[in-house]
Scaffold this active site. Structure first.
Site: not given
Ligand SMILES: Cc1cc2nc3c(=O)[nH]c(=O)nc-3n(C[C@H](O)[C@H](O)[C@H](O)COP(=O)(O)OP(=O)(O)OC[C@H]3O[C@@H](n4cnc5c(N)ncnc54)[C@H](O)[C@@H]3O)c2cc1C
Length: 290
Positions: A17, A49, A51, A107, A109, A148
């Site tokens: 990465e 990316y 956020a 999503r 942060d 998470h």
């Molecule tokens: C491998 C990896 C790569 C990453 N790369 C980046 C990056 O490039 N740029 C960046 O800014 N960040 C990055 N992150 C961090 C990530 O953006 C954060 O951890 C963020 O807080 C959550 O993103 P997510 O896509 O997991 O969100 P989600 O999958 O939407 O989950 C976020 C929270 O919402 C909850 N949730 C999901 N769906 C629902 C629903 N329908 N109803 C209620 N609650 C729900 C989940 O349980 C979780 O607690 C990365 C994280 C990982 C593990």
């Protein structure tokens, strides 16, 4: 080439990465480090990316440079929490036009003190939109062996993971963790809950005491006693900590491969020397048939 197509070769793979620069002025030096890592020829390479939109325009540029300069397949990250439907639509069009086939849909942060966007609430909405674009992207999503930080409990977190899969996610990459048992336990639970897509464990080589503080702040990952002892003993020596951290990460990766994991993702953090050392340690292991 899509990552899902690479998986069909049934061999053990390594992904690295890198992150893009924050400003135009740092583009040259940061992208040079990223290209150095790509020139080690991991099976594919993630480009993160920003956020908040700060580094977002450089993600695609760096992903395209990596593919052009090294031939390594990029996995471009895309977040949605600070975006409108219109900007995401534009990004999807641009990624497709640039020939990007693999997208990590996140999503992001929620910015501290900022108001969450009302267009997107969860990564599953972005995944569904990418799938509905009709561009046949290979789509990845994030998952969290130690839950998470916003989730009330693991059961809920896993339930939403299933929603990501149902929305069209092809694979999951994990948040970093330092105890492989957490990963094996997590895999057991998600499989039981019907999440069947491949999971790529994410391993972060910790090579300095300062990095530990950063990691603790940014992730929910817990340190093992074994790692704490190592840091107590070597944390004050830059060279010793670098070597110990690389060996700890290598050991974790070998154990994951030995237990049937196909792809291990390494958070190389734009450090070519760390990426090269890990790759060297695994030279006889990566590429072996499953
Ligand atoms: C491998 C990896 C790569 C990453 N790369 C980046 C990056 O490039 N740029 C960046 O800014 N960040 C990055 N992150 C961090 C990530 O953006 C954060 O951890 C963020 O807080 C959550 O993103 P997510 O896509 O997991 O969100 P989600 O999958 O939407 O989950 C976020 C929270 O919402 C909850 N949730 C999901 N769906 C629902 C629903 N329908 N109803 C209620 N609650 C729900 C989940 O349980 C979780 O607690 C990365 C994280 C990982 C593990």
């Amino acid at each position: 080439m899509k990552i899902t197509e690479m998986l069909a070769a049934n061999r053990q793979m390594l992904s690295f990465e890198v992150f893009p620069p924050k400003t135009e002025t740092s583009f040259q030096s940061v992208s040079q480090a990223a290209l150095k890592i790509a020139s080690l020829h991991p099976d594919f390479i993630s480009v993160t990316y920003g956020a908040g939109g700060g580094t977002s325009r450089y993600t695609m540029q760096l992903a395209c440079d990596i593919r052009r300069e090294t031939g390594v397949e990029p996995l471009a990250h895309l977040t949605c929490v600070s975006s409108t439907k219109e900007t995401v639509k534009q990004q999807i069009e641009a990624l497709h036009a640039a020939g990007i086939e693999n997208i990590m849909a996140l999503r992001g942060d929620i910015p501290a003190g900022g108001t969450p966007n009302t267009d997107y609430h969860h990564a599953s909405e972005l995944i569904a939109e990418l799938r509905a674009s009709g561009y046949d992207f290979c789509i990845g999503g994030a998952c969290y062996p130690e839950v998470h930080p916003e989730s009330p409990n693991q059961k809920a977190d896993i339930r939403y993971l299933k929603e990501k899969m149902d929305a069209g996610c092809d694979f999951l990459t994990t948040q970093m963790f330092f105890d492989n048992h957490l990963l094996f336990n997590f895999l057991y639970k998600i499989r039981e809950a019907g999440v069947t897509i491949p999971v790529f464990p994410g391993i972060m080589p910790i090579t300095s005491r300062r990095q530990v503080e950063q990691v603790m702040r940014l992730s929910n990952a817990s340190l093992t006693q074994r790692f704490k002892s190592l840091m107590d003993r070597y944390g004050d020596s830059e060279q010793a900590m670098l070597q110990a951290g690389i060996i700890y990460a290598t050991d974790q990766i070998i154990d994951l491969f030995a237990n049937g994991i196909q792809v291990v993702h390494v958070y190389t953090m734009n450090k070519p020397a760390v990426a090269a050392a890990i790759q060297q340690n695994l030279a006889g292991i990566v590429g072996l048939p499953l």
